[in-house]
Write a protein that holds these residues in place. Structure first.
Motif, PDB file in Angstrom:
ATOM      1  N   ASP A 115       0.831  -1.201   0.000  1.00  0.00           N
ATOM      2  CA  ASP A 115       0.000   0.000   0.000  1.00  0.00           C
ATOM      3  C   ASP A 115       0.866   1.252   0.000  1.00  0.00           C
ATOM      4  O   ASP A 115       0.525   2.260  -0.616  1.00  0.00           O
ATOM      5  CB  ASP A 115      -0.912   0.020   1.235  1.00  0.00           C
ATOM      6  CG  ASP A 115      -1.908  -1.116   1.236  1.00  0.00           C
ATOM      7  OD1 ASP A 115      -2.521  -1.350   0.181  1.00  0.00           O
ATOM      8  OD2 ASP A 115      -2.081  -1.769   2.284  1.00  0.00           O
ATOM      9  N   LEU A 116       1.974   1.161   0.706  1.00  0.00           N
ATOM     10  CA  LEU A 116       2.873   2.303   0.847  1.00  0.00           C
ATOM     11  C   LEU A 116       4.286   1.773   1.029  1.00  0.00           C
ATOM     12  O   LEU A 116       4.504   0.800   1.749  1.00  0.00           O
ATOM     13  CB  LEU A 116       2.444   3.140   2.072  1.00  0.00           C
ATOM     14  CG  LEU A 116       3.167   4.446   2.394  1.00  0.00           C
ATOM     15  CD1 LEU A 116       2.250   5.324   3.254  1.00  0.00           C
ATOM     16  CD2 LEU A 116       4.475   4.230   3.163  1.00  0.00           C
ATOM     17  N   VAL A 117       5.235   2.415   0.377  1.00  0.00           N
ATOM     18  CA  VAL A 117       6.649   2.080   0.552  1.00  0.00           C
ATOM     19  C   VAL A 117       7.388   3.355   0.914  1.00  0.00           C
ATOM     20  O   VAL A 117       7.318   4.354   0.195  1.00  0.00           O
ATOM     21  CB  VAL A 117       7.263   1.464  -0.727  1.00  0.00           C
ATOM     22  CG1 VAL A 117       8.735   1.114  -0.476  1.00  0.00           C
ATOM     23  CG2 VAL A 117       6.495   0.222  -1.156  1.00  0.00           C
ATOM     24  N   GLY A 147       3.626   2.088  16.415  1.00  0.00           N
ATOM     25  CA  GLY A 147       3.571   0.679  16.050  1.00  0.00           C
ATOM     26  C   GLY A 147       3.923   0.414  14.600  1.00  0.00           C
ATOM     27  O   GLY A 147       3.874  -0.730  14.147  1.00  0.00           O
ATOM     28  N   VAL A 148       4.290   1.453  13.851  1.00  0.00           N
ATOM     29  CA  VAL A 148       4.716   1.300  12.461  1.00  0.00           C
ATOM     30  C   VAL A 148       6.238   1.137  12.448  1.00  0.00           C
ATOM     31  O   VAL A 148       6.969   2.043  12.861  1.00  0.00           O
ATOM     32  CB  VAL A 148       4.308   2.519  11.604  1.00  0.00           C
ATOM     33  CG1 VAL A 148       4.814   2.358  10.170  1.00  0.00           C
ATOM     34  CG2 VAL A 148       2.802   2.688  11.616  1.00  0.00           C
ATOM     35  N   VAL A 164      -4.582   5.049  -1.272  1.00  0.00           N
ATOM     36  CA  VAL A 164      -4.060   5.501   0.020  1.00  0.00           C
ATOM     37  C   VAL A 164      -4.137   7.016   0.125  1.00  0.00           C
ATOM     38  O   VAL A 164      -4.697   7.559   1.081  1.00  0.00           O
ATOM     39  CB  VAL A 164      -2.602   5.021   0.226  1.00  0.00           C
ATOM     40  CG1 VAL A 164      -2.027   5.618   1.515  1.00  0.00           C
ATOM     41  CG2 VAL A 164      -2.546   3.503   0.280  1.00  0.00           C
ATOM     42  N   ILE A 165      -3.594   7.702  -0.872  1.00  0.00           N
ATOM     43  CA  ILE A 165      -3.529   9.172  -0.761  1.00  0.00           C
ATOM     44  C   ILE A 165      -4.912   9.818  -0.902  1.00  0.00           C
ATOM     45  O   ILE A 165      -5.110  10.958  -0.491  1.00  0.00           O
ATOM     46  CB  ILE A 165      -2.530   9.768  -1.778  1.00  0.00           C
ATOM     47  CG1 ILE A 165      -2.941   9.450  -3.220  1.00  0.00           C
ATOM     48  CG2 ILE A 165      -1.142   9.255  -1.497  1.00  0.00           C
ATOM     49  CD1 ILE A 165      -3.487  10.607  -3.961  1.00  0.00           C
ATOM     50  N   LYS A 166      -5.864   9.100  -1.471  1.00  0.00           N
ATOM     51  CA  LYS A 166      -7.216   9.644  -1.589  1.00  0.00           C
ATOM     52  C   LYS A 166      -8.044   9.390  -0.332  1.00  0.00           C
ATOM     53  O   LYS A 166      -9.163   9.887  -0.225  1.00  0.00           O
ATOM     54  CB  LYS A 166      -7.925   9.041  -2.804  1.00  0.00           C
ATOM     55  CG  LYS A 166      -7.268   9.344  -4.149  1.00  0.00           C
ATOM     56  CD  LYS A 166      -7.201  10.832  -4.455  1.00  0.00           C
ATOM     57  CE  LYS A 166      -6.598  11.085  -5.836  1.00  0.00           C
ATOM     58  NZ  LYS A 166      -6.478  12.536  -6.154  1.00  0.00           N
ATOM     59  N   ARG A 176       5.188  13.973   8.167  1.00  0.00           N
ATOM     60  CA  ARG A 176       6.129  12.976   8.699  1.00  0.00           C
ATOM     61  C   ARG A 176       5.433  11.662   9.015  1.00  0.00           C
ATOM     62  O   ARG A 176       6.067  10.609   9.053  1.00  0.00           O
ATOM     63  CB  ARG A 176       6.785  13.504   9.982  1.00  0.00           C
ATOM     64  CG  ARG A 176       7.484  14.846   9.853  1.00  0.00           C
ATOM     65  CD  ARG A 176       7.974  15.296  11.222  1.00  0.00           C
ATOM     66  NE  ARG A 176       8.588  16.610  11.183  1.00  0.00           N
ATOM     67  CZ  ARG A 176       7.922  17.753  11.339  1.00  0.00           C
ATOM     68  NH1 ARG A 176       6.614  17.712  11.530  1.00  0.00           N
ATOM     69  NH2 ARG A 176       8.540  18.910  11.290  1.00  0.00           N
ATOM     70  N   TYR A 177       4.147  11.740   9.293  1.00  0.00           N
ATOM     71  CA  TYR A 177       3.424  10.579   9.803  1.00  0.00           C
ATOM     72  C   TYR A 177       2.417  10.012   8.808  1.00  0.00           C
ATOM     73  O   TYR A 177       1.456   9.371   9.212  1.00  0.00           O
ATOM     74  CB  TYR A 177       2.706  10.951  11.106  1.00  0.00           C
ATOM     75  CG  TYR A 177       3.651  11.477  12.143  1.00  0.00           C
ATOM     76  CD1 TYR A 177       4.610  10.652  12.712  1.00  0.00           C
ATOM     77  CD2 TYR A 177       3.611  12.807  12.539  1.00  0.00           C
ATOM     78  CE1 TYR A 177       5.493  11.124  13.651  1.00  0.00           C
ATOM     79  CE2 TYR A 177       4.492  13.291  13.486  1.00  0.00           C
ATOM     80  CZ  TYR A 177       5.431  12.453  14.041  1.00  0.00           C
ATOM     81  OH  TYR A 177       6.312  12.931  14.968  1.00  0.00           O
ATOM     82  N   ILE A 178       2.641  10.232   7.530  1.00  0.00           N
ATOM     83  CA  ILE A 178       1.720   9.674   6.538  1.00  0.00           C
ATOM     84  C   ILE A 178       1.623   8.147   6.667  1.00  0.00           C
ATOM     85  O   ILE A 178       0.523   7.598   6.568  1.00  0.00           O
ATOM     86  CB  ILE A 178       2.132  10.103   5.114  1.00  0.00           C
ATOM     87  CG1 ILE A 178       1.881  11.605   4.932  1.00  0.00           C
ATOM     88  CG2 ILE A 178       1.354   9.312   4.069  1.00  0.00           C
ATOM     89  CD1 ILE A 178       2.264  12.152   3.574  1.00  0.00           C
ATOM     90  N   PRO A 179       2.726   7.415   6.914  1.00  0.00           N
ATOM     91  CA  PRO A 179       2.564   5.970   7.124  1.00  0.00           C
ATOM     92  C   PRO A 179       1.648   5.633   8.298  1.00  0.00           C
ATOM     93  O   PRO A 179       0.896   4.650   8.250  1.00  0.00           O
ATOM     94  CB  PRO A 179       4.003   5.491   7.390  1.00  0.00           C
ATOM     95  CG  PRO A 179       4.865   6.492   6.684  1.00  0.00           C
ATOM     96  CD  PRO A 179       4.151   7.802   6.872  1.00  0.00           C
ATOM     97  N   VAL A 180       1.702   6.435   9.358  1.00  0.00           N
ATOM     98  CA  VAL A 180       0.826   6.201  10.515  1.00  0.00           C
ATOM     99  C   VAL A 180      -0.623   6.517  10.151  1.00  0.00           C
ATOM    100  O   VAL A 180      -1.542   5.773  10.506  1.00  0.00           O
ATOM    101  CB  VAL A 180       1.272   7.055  11.720  1.00  0.00           C
ATOM    102  CG1 VAL A 180       0.399   6.741  12.943  1.00  0.00           C
ATOM    103  CG2 VAL A 180       2.741   6.811  12.044  1.00  0.00           C
ATOM    104  N   LEU A 181      -0.825   7.609   9.418  1.00  0.00           N
ATOM    105  CA  LEU A 181      -2.172   7.955   8.963  1.00  0.00           C
ATOM    106  C   LEU A 181      -2.735   6.848   8.073  1.00  0.00           C
ATOM    107  O   LEU A 181      -3.917   6.500   8.168  1.00  0.00           O
ATOM    108  CB  LEU A 181      -2.146   9.280   8.192  1.00  0.00           C
ATOM    109  CG  LEU A 181      -1.751  10.529   8.982  1.00  0.00           C
ATOM    110  CD1 LEU A 181      -1.620  11.730   8.035  1.00  0.00           C
ATOM    111  CD2 LEU A 181      -2.756  10.838  10.073  1.00  0.00           C
ATOM    112  N   ALA A 182      -1.869   6.295   7.210  1.00  0.00           N
ATOM    113  CA  ALA A 182      -2.302   5.208   6.323  1.00  0.00           C
ATOM    114  C   ALA A 182      -2.676   3.971   7.130  1.00  0.00           C
ATOM    115  O   ALA A 182      -3.697   3.316   6.863  1.00  0.00           O
ATOM    116  CB  ALA A 182      -1.197   4.883   5.318  1.00  0.00           C
TER     117      ALA A 182
END
Length: 318
Positions: A115-117, A147-148, A164-166, A176-182
């Protein structure tokens, strides 16, 4: 369209032609259908004029210009809203991120179904004291809190599925926390790739030590939002109940002591002379305030509108 490359920038006029040429070379070599969206976050040099020139030469180059500086999160939000690619790549405009990494990032999303790299600048060319050590501490705290399991939350080079971005909301300084938001949005397959980090070629960094302080504060915010953002009464109400219990127990203890002294004929003292009276009073007041905070949070949550967080002055090819 295969790839949307989103590049927020502030005063990077010198690096833009070289970066664009590099991206174009990589895209053409792999026969990618692509668009590059530059978001000029209030530059005061000639960055916007350079973007206009580049877009005249290549219709795949697009641009968004803010009226003033709103920050990287707002720039990414604007780029995400306009992106049309199936895979979205974000990178910085200072030439420290290598476009040569894009094909592998693209493959990890499309072939390995991530989903995200997120990129990991394992070997950095920044100052050890000014950036490396604070960055390690920041990343450790982010891993433990969110936890990411990523080694480099700050790396601007990332790849995302379009879905993901939508479906995430990037605001404040939460880039900074886009992976956490995802992850909080339900996108669980998050990967990491070691990427090349290059020394800055032009200009100077726009980020100082304050970004790490802000980063830790944002980390607390995102922890709270991920756990209680949809139910603030659960947190404030729980603490309110706890304070009420402390207040009531203190009150009953005061009454019990008073009755005991009266029943055995001891001299009684004024209630206000007992320190427990002030503990009970303070606890009840704080408990009431916490309950009110919880109720207000619930009301705001249910009535808030999506306010406009930035103003766009001009767009190119969008």
């Amino acid at each position: 369209m295969n790839i949307s490359i989103i590049i927020p920038l502030l005063n990077e006029q010198e690096s833009l032609p070289e970066l664009t040429s590099w991206i174009t070379k990589v895209m053409d070599a792999h026969n990618f259908s692509y668009e590059v969206i530059f978001i000029d976050d209030g530059s005061t040099d000639g960055s916007w004029q350079t973007i206009q020139q580049l877009s005249d030469e290549n219709q795949n180059i697009k641009g968004i210009r803010f009226l003033r500086n709103y920050g990287k999160s707002q720039a990414l939000h604007a780029g995400f809203a306009k992106a049309q690619g199936d895979v979205i790549i974000t990178m910085d405009a200072d030439l420290q991120d290598s476009p040569d990494e894009i094909p592998e990032l693209f493959a990890m999303v499309t072939e390995e179904n991530y989903d995200l790299v997120s990129g990991w600048k394992k070997k950095r060319y920044d100052s050890v004291v000014a950036k490396n050590l604070p960055s390690k501490l920041f990343n450790w705290a982010a891993r433990k809190t969110s936890g990411v399991e990523l080694n480099d939350f700050n790396c601007g080079l990332k790849a995302y599925k379009k879905t993901v971005i939508k479906n995430i909301e990037v605001s404040g300084e939460m880039h900074r926390y886009i992976p956490v938001l995802a992850k909080n949005a339900g996108f669980s397959k998050i990967g990491e790739k070691v990427v090349l980090h290059q020394a800055r070629k032009y200009g100077e960094s726009k980020f100082g030590m304050s970004r790490f302080i802000n980063g830790f504060l944002d980390l607390i915010t995102i922890w709270f939002l991920s756990k209680y953002g949809k139910r603030p009464m659960h947190l404030f109400g729980a603490f309110g109940v706890l304070m009420f219990i402390i207040g009531f127990l203190s009150t009953f203890l005061i009454i019990g002591v008073k009755l005991f002294r009266l029943s055995f004929g001891y001299e009684t003292i004024l209630v206000t002379s007992n320190p427990l009276f002030y503990i009970a009073l303070t606890a009840m007041i704080i408990g009431t305030q916490l309950f009110l905070a919880g109720f207000l949070g619930e009301i705001i949550l249910r009535t808030k509108n999506n306010e406009e967080r930035y103003k766009i002055a001009t767009e190119i090819n969008l």
